[in-house]
Design a protein around this motif. Structure first.
Motif, mmCIF file in Angstrom:
data_model
loop_
_atom_site.group_PDB
_atom_site.id
_atom_site.type_symbol
_atom_site.label_atom_id
_atom_site.label_comp_id
_atom_site.label_asym_id
_atom_site.label_seq_id
_atom_site.Cartn_x
_atom_site.Cartn_y
_atom_site.Cartn_z
ATOM 1 N N ILE A 194 0.834 -1.181 0.000
ATOM 2 C CA ILE A 194 0.000 0.000 0.000
ATOM 3 C C ILE A 194 0.882 1.250 0.000
ATOM 4 C CG2 ILE A 194 -1.815 1.271 1.198
ATOM 5 C CD1 ILE A 194 -2.668 -1.434 0.050
ATOM 6 N N SER B 230 1.130 5.205 0.619
ATOM 7 C CA SER B 230 0.454 6.266 1.362
ATOM 8 C C SER B 230 1.434 7.413 1.571
ATOM 9 C CB SER B 230 -0.076 5.746 2.708
ATOM 10 O OG SER B 230 1.000 5.267 3.507
ATOM 11 N N GLN C 191 -3.438 3.037 -5.117
ATOM 12 C CA GLN C 191 -2.811 2.988 -3.800
ATOM 13 C C GLN C 191 -2.184 1.633 -3.514
ATOM 14 O OE1 GLN C 191 -6.144 4.316 -1.324
ATOM 15 N NE2 GLN C 191 -5.128 6.288 -1.079
ATOM 16 N N GLU C 192 -2.506 0.634 -4.316
ATOM 17 C CA GLU C 192 -1.992 -0.722 -4.087
ATOM 18 C C GLU C 192 -1.122 -1.174 -5.259
ATOM 19 O OE1 GLU C 192 -3.992 -5.116 -3.879
ATOM 20 O OE2 GLU C 192 -4.734 -3.640 -2.422
ATOM 21 N N LYS D 284 0.706 -5.085 2.735
ATOM 22 C CA LYS D 284 -0.736 -5.054 2.974
ATOM 23 C C LYS D 284 -1.184 -6.063 4.026
ATOM 24 C CE LYS D 284 -5.197 -5.416 0.595
ATOM 25 N NZ LYS D 284 -5.870 -5.637 -0.715
#
Length: 427
Positions: A265, A267, A277-278, A311
């Motif tokens: 992920i 951020s 975002q992934e 994740k």
């Protein structure tokens, strides 16, 4: 293992130097003298187009840019390492080596990868030598993280792609960062990892994070890639980003190994827009489109933070800080007239090839009485974009430094992406 202190290091280097002088004619002593020190990636300063050899740097010649093909001549016996790729050769006599980067996707069938549980474990090189028979070892780089209890050394294979198909060979030994073939035959070759079907093993790899900065006065953009530490992939991404004037920022790679197939992920600071975002860590051949996250940061006035988290376990694996000062390349303010002349001369070929719509630039030059209406029309009548660019540059160059400075200011306003990229190359 414990790192040696400075006294031990000096004693070892002194002992190694003496040993090398006494046993110069013995080929096998060259590997323990050179290979462990160089292949740890802690190498002396060396340009990307140079091998490091027993008596210093050896220049590499680019003989075909479109095919990523290089040539290098090793002038004497010894071990030679290309630090930027991890590729190494142990030679017993002078030899010329030709090296090209290739794509696994063009040679290794995807169905075969799935059914046989093959994992691409390093770059694919096309190697030829002249004369033959003088290279006793080749060190092929791999991206598998060693030591690691999850990795069985017997899984490593060197794949040769020949007329009869793919031929597999077991390496003589496998070290962190590279595998060794002794008395090698040369072909299209690279490292594959074969995993027994049904084991469910997650393969740990060395990886890197790449960030490219794309200037825009209203909304600064970054591209973030999470990829295996494969020099051919990095070069392919560099080349693709350069087409869109992306400038790579200096960052550190993740400290710990990451796993093939795992999801991460992306951020960062609260105001950032990130899409997607992934990211899934996988190997895509250099010729394929590489997956990345776009990060929109607006007008950067404060430092921003970017993070990558695994994740499943929510483990932070990578973090960096980007400050506005890193992004101030020179595009915002014009240098003195003499610097403009040098800049325009240095980047003339790129400007001729990359300038696009000239209408706004021509208007600026006419408004500032650099070009007449007739000269403006002459540029517009050229049959191709490159001819238009060439005609414009020649006209302005003939009018002197002040005309070049006006063109420079117009380019900064009309094509900030290109000028930011070229300014960074000058730095």
């Amino acid at each position: 293992s414990r790192a040696p202190d400075s006294t031990e290091t000096e004693e070892q280097e002194s002992s190694q130097t003496q040993e090398s002088e006494e046993t110069w004619s013995e080929e096998k002593t060259l590997v323990p003298l050179w290979a462990p020190k160089l292949s740890s990636r802690a190498v002396p300063a060396c340009q990307s187009n140079q091998f490091l050899g027993p008596e210093g740097h050896v220049d590499i010649e680019l003989i075909d840019e479109s095919a990523n093909r290089y040539s290098v001549h090793f002038p004497m016996a010894g071990f030679y390492l290309w630090p930027v790729t991890g590729l190494g050769f142990l030679v017993t006599a002078p030899v010329t080596v030709r090296i090209a980067f290739d794509s696994w996707g063009q040679h290794l069938d995807l169905k075969l990868q799935h059914e046989k549980q093959w994992v691409v474990a390093g770059p694919l090189f096309d190697v030829s030598v002249e004369p033959e028979g003088v290279i006793t070892e080749i060190h092929l780089p791999h991206i598998i993280s060693l030591p690691a209890n999850e990795v069985d050394i017997s899984w490593f294979h060197v794949a040769h792609f020949k007329d009869e198909g793919m031929v597999l060979e077991r390496p003589a030994r496998v070290e962190p960062f590279y595998a060794v073939l002794e008395n090698p035959s040369f072909s299209l070759m690279g490292i594959l990892l074969r995993i027994v079907s049904g084991t469910g093993v997650s393969v740990p790899i060395t990886s890197t994070a790449l960030i490219y900065y794309h200037f825009h006065p209203e909304d600064t953009k970054f591209h973030l890639y999470l990829i295996p530490s494969d020099s051919s992939l990095i070069k392919a991404i560099d080349d693709e980003e350069a087409k869109f004037h992306g400038v790579r920022l200096q960052t550190s790679p993740p400290v710990d190994p990451l796993n093939f197939g795992s999801r991460y992920i992306v951020s960062g600071s609260a105001h950032l827009e990130i899409m997607p975002q992934e990211l899934k860590l996988s190997y895509r051949s250099p010729g394929e489109t590489q997956v990345f996250s776009k990060v929109f940061a607006g007008r950067i006035k404060e430092p921003i933070v970017l993070e990558v988290t695994e994740k499943r376990h929510k483990t932070l694996v990578w973090r960096t800080l980007v400050k506005p000062v890193e992004l101030q390349f020179q595009a915002a303010s014009a240098p003195p007239a003499l610097s403009v002349v040098a800049f325009m001369k240095e980047h003339r070929r790129h400007l001729q090839a990359r300038l696009g719509d000239l209408n706004g630039i021509l208007d600026d030059l006419q408004d500032n009485e650099v070009l007449t209406e007739e000269e403006k029309e002459l540029v517009q009548q050229s049959p191709t974009q490159q001819r238009k660019n060439e005609t414009l540059l020649k006209m302005v160059e003939r009018k002197g430094p002040q005309a070049l400075e006006i063109l420079f200011k117009s380019l900064n306003q009309r094509d900030p992406y290109l000028m930011s990229y070229l300014s960074q190359q000058s730095l």
